[in-house]
Write an enzyme that holds these catalytic residues in place. Sequence first.
Site, PDB file in Angstrom:
ATOM      1  N   LYS A   9      57.514  36.498 -14.758  1.00 44.71           N
ATOM      2  CA  LYS A   9      56.317  36.142 -15.508  1.00 44.71           C
ATOM      3  C   LYS A   9      56.680  35.514 -16.868  1.00 44.71           C
ATOM      4  O   LYS A   9      57.842  35.531 -17.273  1.00 44.71           O
ATOM      5  CB  LYS A   9      55.450  37.386 -15.700  1.00 44.71           C
ATOM      6  CG  LYS A   9      54.941  37.958 -14.377  1.00 44.71           C
ATOM      7  CD  LYS A   9      54.122  39.200 -14.630  1.00 44.71           C
ATOM      8  CE  LYS A   9      53.650  39.836 -13.343  1.00 44.71           C
ATOM      9  NZ  LYS A   9      52.853  41.042 -13.610  1.00 44.71           N
ATOM     10  N   TYR A  49      46.219  35.666  -7.395  1.00 44.79           N
ATOM     11  CA  TYR A  49      45.600  36.968  -7.649  1.00 44.79           C
ATOM     12  C   TYR A  49      44.208  37.083  -7.022  1.00 44.79           C
ATOM     13  O   TYR A  49      43.353  37.821  -7.523  1.00 44.79           O
ATOM     14  CB  TYR A  49      45.519  37.232  -9.154  1.00 44.79           C
ATOM     15  CG  TYR A  49      46.866  37.488  -9.789  1.00 44.79           C
ATOM     16  CD1 TYR A  49      47.635  38.593  -9.425  1.00 44.79           C
ATOM     17  CD2 TYR A  49      47.380  36.637 -10.762  1.00 44.79           C
ATOM     18  CE1 TYR A  49      48.869  38.830 -10.007  1.00 44.79           C
ATOM     19  CE2 TYR A  49      48.616  36.865 -11.352  1.00 44.79           C
ATOM     20  CZ  TYR A  49      49.358  37.968 -10.974  1.00 44.79           C
ATOM     21  OH  TYR A  49      50.569  38.209 -11.546  1.00 44.79           O
ATOM     22  N   ASN A 112      54.963  43.080 -17.918  1.00 48.27           N
ATOM     23  CA  ASN A 112      55.909  43.873 -17.136  1.00 48.27           C
ATOM     24  C   ASN A 112      56.953  43.017 -16.428  1.00 48.27           C
ATOM     25  O   ASN A 112      57.508  43.410 -15.420  1.00 48.27           O
ATOM     26  CB  ASN A 112      55.161  44.783 -16.151  1.00 48.27           C
ATOM     27  CG  ASN A 112      54.366  44.005 -15.123  1.00 48.27           C
ATOM     28  OD1 ASN A 112      54.403  42.787 -15.049  1.00 48.27           O
ATOM     29  ND2 ASN A 112      53.636  44.738 -14.301  1.00 48.27           N
ATOM     30  N   HIS A 115      56.781  40.032 -10.887  1.00 52.20           N
ATOM     31  CA  HIS A 115      55.877  40.324  -9.766  1.00 52.20           C
ATOM     32  C   HIS A 115      56.692  40.226  -8.486  1.00 52.20           C
ATOM     33  O   HIS A 115      57.565  39.369  -8.363  1.00 52.20           O
ATOM     34  CB  HIS A 115      54.744  39.298  -9.699  1.00 52.20           C
ATOM     35  CG  HIS A 115      54.051  39.281  -8.369  1.00 52.20           C
ATOM     36  ND1 HIS A 115      53.029  40.157  -8.070  1.00 52.20           N
ATOM     37  CD2 HIS A 115      54.278  38.544  -7.247  1.00 52.20           C
ATOM     38  CE1 HIS A 115      52.639  39.929  -6.818  1.00 52.20           C
ATOM     39  NE2 HIS A 115      53.378  38.959  -6.300  1.00 52.20           N
ATOM     40  N   GLU A 126      52.289  34.633  -0.110  1.00 49.92           N
ATOM     41  CA  GLU A 126      52.739  34.170  -1.424  1.00 49.92           C
ATOM     42  C   GLU A 126      53.828  33.111  -1.313  1.00 49.92           C
ATOM     43  O   GLU A 126      53.830  32.141  -2.078  1.00 49.92           O
ATOM     44  CB  GLU A 126      53.202  35.366  -2.264  1.00 49.92           C
ATOM     45  CG  GLU A 126      52.046  36.269  -2.648  1.00 49.92           C
ATOM     46  CD  GLU A 126      52.444  37.531  -3.390  1.00 49.92           C
ATOM     47  OE1 GLU A 126      51.557  38.124  -4.024  1.00 49.92           O
ATOM     48  OE2 GLU A 126      53.633  37.932  -3.337  1.00 49.92           O
TER      49      GLU A 126
END
Length: 144
Positions: A9, A49, A112, A115, A126
């Site tokens: 990310k 998402y 975080n 992913h 994905e």
Amino acid sequence: MERTFVMIKPDGVGRGLVGLILQRFEQRGIKLVALKMQQLTRAMAEKHYAEHVGKPFFEELVGFVTSGPTVQMVLEGKDVVAQVRKMNGATNCLNAEVGSIRGDFGLSNQKNIIHASDAPETAEREIALYFAPEELVDYTLRFE
């Protein structure tokens, strides 16, 4: 062999952690079969998402993932979905074990670092979202 999708990310890219993260996967013997870097558009983030549309955190999630460049990769190995999720650690960094990617580098539940697909079916979706079949490279790892 199983494949999974992983995205570093904007916080991971922005903090210069791409090499360290990729190194952890390679050191474990997980094969890298595709890699690219891009800044996600809102449309791409919404597709990624899609299962979170309408949830209270959706706008913040999309805003964050489109705030800077990301790195997408496809990894391959035995039980690689489970392996990578364990290596990543708990989604909330405060609960992630030391030694996991999020435990070592994460700053919050949202920031975080990484992913990863949560199931082989999710990985398929994905991977197809980010990579054309011809972008997936098949080769043999050499451990000589």
